[in-house]
Scaffold this active site. Structure first.
Site, PDB file in Angstrom:
ATOM      1  N   TYR A  71       1.684   2.511   6.772  1.00 33.62           N
ATOM      2  CA  TYR A  71       1.215   1.118   6.804  1.00 33.62           C
ATOM      3  C   TYR A  71       1.740   0.379   8.046  1.00 33.62           C
ATOM      4  CZ  TYR A  71      -1.276   1.713   2.572  1.00 33.62           C
ATOM      5  OH  TYR A  71      -2.214   2.150   1.672  1.00 33.62           O
ATOM      6  N   VAL A 107      -8.524  -4.620   4.372  1.00 33.81           N
ATOM      7  CA  VAL A 107      -7.213  -5.247   4.203  1.00 33.81           C
ATOM      8  C   VAL A 107      -6.707  -5.828   5.526  1.00 33.81           C
ATOM      9  CG1 VAL A 107      -6.593  -3.753   2.248  1.00 33.81           C
ATOM     10  CG2 VAL A 107      -6.016  -3.014   4.580  1.00 33.81           C
ATOM     11  N   HIS A 123      -9.138  -5.310  -2.103  1.00 30.45           N
ATOM     12  CA  HIS A 123      -8.080  -4.297  -1.967  1.00 30.45           C
ATOM     13  C   HIS A 123      -6.799  -4.877  -1.378  1.00 30.45           C
ATOM     14  CE1 HIS A 123     -11.275  -0.822  -1.971  1.00 30.45           C
ATOM     15  NE2 HIS A 123     -11.145  -1.432  -3.124  1.00 30.45           N
ATOM     16  N   CYS A 134      11.185  -8.171  -8.131  1.00 29.69           N
ATOM     17  CA  CYS A 134      10.929  -9.516  -8.678  1.00 29.69           C
ATOM     18  C   CYS A 134       9.463  -9.926  -8.554  1.00 29.69           C
ATOM     19  CB  CYS A 134      11.842 -10.547  -8.017  1.00 29.69           C
ATOM     20  SG  CYS A 134      11.420 -10.903  -6.298  1.00 29.69           S
ATOM     21  N   CYS A 154      15.907 -10.992  -3.671  1.00 27.60           N
ATOM     22  CA  CYS A 154      16.632 -10.176  -4.656  1.00 27.60           C
ATOM     23  C   CYS A 154      17.071  -8.817  -4.115  1.00 27.60           C
ATOM     24  CB  CYS A 154      15.786  -9.999  -5.920  1.00 27.60           C
ATOM     25  SG  CYS A 154      14.476  -8.772  -5.719  1.00 27.60           S
ATOM     26  N   ASN A 217     -25.695  -0.421   7.917  1.00 28.77           N
ATOM     27  CA  ASN A 217     -24.755   0.685   8.123  1.00 28.77           C
ATOM     28  C   ASN A 217     -25.245   1.529   9.292  1.00 28.77           C
ATOM     29  OD1 ASN A 217     -23.132   3.199   7.671  1.00 28.77           O
ATOM     30  ND2 ASN A 217     -22.598   2.153   5.769  1.00 28.77           N
TER      31      ASN A 217
HETATM   32  P1  OAD Z   1     -15.388   4.316   4.882  1.00 23.31           P
HETATM   33  O1  OAD Z   1     -14.592   4.859   6.012  1.00 23.31           O
HETATM   34  O2  OAD Z   1     -15.508   5.145   3.664  1.00 23.31           O
HETATM   35  O3  OAD Z   1     -16.878   3.982   5.360  1.00 23.31           O
HETATM   36  C1  OAD Z   1     -17.144   3.257   6.535  1.00 23.31           C
HETATM   37  C2  OAD Z   1     -18.652   3.086   6.624  1.00 23.31           C
HETATM   38  O4  OAD Z   1     -18.917   2.252   7.728  1.00 23.31           O
HETATM   39  C3  OAD Z   1     -19.433   4.383   6.823  1.00 23.31           C
HETATM   40  O5  OAD Z   1     -20.525   4.398   5.913  1.00 23.31           O
HETATM   41  C4  OAD Z   1     -19.929   4.277   8.272  1.00 23.31           C
HETATM   42  O6  OAD Z   1     -21.208   4.873   8.443  1.00 23.31           O
HETATM   43  C5  OAD Z   1     -20.018   2.773   8.450  1.00 23.31           C
HETATM   44  N1  OAD Z   1     -19.846   2.299   9.842  1.00 23.31           N
HETATM   45  C6  OAD Z   1     -18.998   2.739  10.798  1.00 23.31           C
HETATM   46  N2  OAD Z   1     -19.082   2.001  11.899  1.00 23.31           N
HETATM   47  C7  OAD Z   1     -20.018   1.051  11.662  1.00 23.31           C
HETATM   48  C8  OAD Z   1     -20.568  -0.035  12.423  1.00 23.31           C
HETATM   49  N3  OAD Z   1     -20.175  -0.297  13.670  1.00 23.31           N
HETATM   50  N4  OAD Z   1     -21.518  -0.809  11.844  1.00 23.31           N
HETATM   51  C9  OAD Z   1     -21.947  -0.558  10.574  1.00 23.31           C
HETATM   52  N5  OAD Z   1     -21.461   0.449   9.821  1.00 23.31           N
HETATM   53  C10 OAD Z   1     -20.518   1.233  10.334  1.00 23.31           C
HETATM   54  O7  OAD Z   1     -14.782   2.861   4.546  1.00 23.31           O
HETATM   55  P2  OAD Z   1     -14.964   1.979   3.226  1.00 23.31           P
HETATM   56  O8  OAD Z   1     -16.305   2.141   2.642  1.00 23.31           O
HETATM   57  O9  OAD Z   1     -14.503   0.627   3.570  1.00 23.31           O
HETATM   58  O10 OAD Z   1      -9.507   1.967  -0.030  1.00 23.31           O
HETATM   59  O11 OAD Z   1     -13.920   2.657   2.269  1.00 23.31           O
HETATM   60  C11 OAD Z   1     -13.704   2.078   1.005  1.00 23.31           C
HETATM   61  C12 OAD Z   1     -12.263   2.219   0.603  1.00 23.31           C
HETATM   62  O12 OAD Z   1     -11.868   3.599   0.716  1.00 23.31           O
HETATM   63  C13 OAD Z   1     -11.270   1.493   1.502  1.00 23.31           C
HETATM   64  O13 OAD Z   1     -11.106   0.142   1.161  1.00 23.31           O
HETATM   65  C14 OAD Z   1     -10.009   2.257   1.292  1.00 23.31           C
HETATM   66  C15 OAD Z   1     -10.589   3.657   1.397  1.00 23.31           C
HETATM   67  O14 OAD Z   1      -9.882   4.692   0.856  1.00 23.31           O
HETATM   68  C16 OAD Z   1      -8.188   2.047  -0.291  1.00 23.31           C
HETATM   69  O15 OAD Z   1      -7.366   2.328   0.556  1.00 23.31           O
HETATM   70  C17 OAD Z   1      -7.848   1.757  -1.712  1.00 23.31           C
END
Ligand code: OAD
Length: 255
Positions: A71, A107, A123, A134, A154, A217
């Site tokens: 992180y 995030v 998230h 705490c 704490c 997308n």
């Molecule tokens: P992903 O990495 O799974 O998906 C990103 C998406 O963005 C893909 O479908 C790409 O095709 C698309 N993409 C990439 N660049 C782009 C652009 N310039 N314009 C439009 N689309 C684009 O990310 P998330 O769907 O956000 O959770 O993932 C969901 C969750 O999985 C996250 O919040 C995280 C992860 O594990 C946790 O950490 C709990």
């Protein structure tokens, strides 16, 4: 059926311009053009890394320093990232609709930096921490944290203020998202692979009560099949065009 992107943007803007209650669900793709890595696919954070090793409560219990290293690395990278044209366009859309809610899985805090106000961070937020003893929450925007940060009050171990796999979403955020999705007339789903629940199901819930589903997308996702409209391309290029088309309709209403 129109396939020309400019024509689809026109049609989507026409359909949206008649609505007052609209939601937007974003994922990592909306921040990709700011230099923030996505999770899946080439160069994604989960490539060569197992989510279970860094993004679960079990991983944190086993190896808090290893999880903090992940992180802190992401926080440091984010310091160089600025909101892009997609974030700005999403912030602009808030002024277009009477009832606008942005639900994000991101995030990184870039939506807020771009000026969005009504945001549900499903998230959590990587700049915040929570004490494991705490439960106090702290804002550490831009701060460099140690590999084992502790609570000033704490002395308990701090954890990142994000939701990990296997954890419940913050109840307030989940309720706000469900309410917004439940009343929206359209939902824009931008830059998410639509595979992580419950975010992945929200467009389906909206569609079930008749809302228009618009996907933006780079490529097809599991949602593409059920979306009413799909705009394939970069969010930072498509969204500003959509905002311009909507503004043109606002300033030149049909007679
Ligand atoms: P992903 O990495 O799974 O998906 C990103 C998406 O963005 C893909 O479908 C790409 O095709 C698309 N993409 C990439 N660049 C782009 C652009 N310039 N314009 C439009 N689309 C684009 O990310 P998330 O769907 O956000 O959770 O993932 C969901 C969750 O999985 C996250 O919040 C995280 C992860 O594990 C946790 O950490 C709990």
């Amino acid at each position: 059926m129109l396939t020309d992107p400019a024509a689809i943007i026109e049609r989507v803007s026409e359909r949206l311009s008649a609505l007052r209650s609209v939601c937007c669900m974003t994922g990592a793709g909306v921040s990709a053009e700011s230099g923030v890595p996505t999770f899946r696919g080439q160069g994604g954070l989960w490539q060569g890394r197992r989510a279970e090793d860094v993004a679960t409560p079990q991983a944190f219990q086993r190896d808090p320093e290893g999880v903090w290293e992940f992180y802190n690395y992401r926080r440091e990278k984010l310091l160089d990232c600025k909101p892009n044209a997609g974030h700005t366009a999403i912030a602009d859309l808030e002024a277009v609709f009477d009832d606008w809610t942005l639900i994000t899985q991101n995030v990184d805090g870039l939506h807020r930096q771009a000026g969005s106000k009504n945001i549900v961070e499903l998230h959590g937020n990587i700049w915040t921490t929570r004490c494991t003893a705490c439960c106090q929450e702290f804002d550490h925007f831009g701060d460099k944290l140690s590999r084992r940060p502790t609570c000033d009050d704490c002395g308990g171990l701090l954890r990142p203020g994000v939701v990990w796999f296997g954890e419940m979403l913050p109840p307030d955020a989940l309720t706000a998202a469900q309410d917004a999705v439940g009343r929206c007339q359209a939902i824009l789903v931008v830059g998410t692979s639509s595979v992580v629940e419950p975010a992945a199901s929200m467009a389906g819930w909206a569609r079930a009560h008749g809302a228009l589903v618009v996907e933006i997308n780079l490529e097809r996702t599991p949602l593409s099949e059920e979306a009413d409209e799909c705009l394939f391309g970069k969010a930072g290029e498509i969204l500003p065009k959509l905002v311009s088309a909507l503004r043109a309709r606002q300033s030149d209403p049909p007679r």
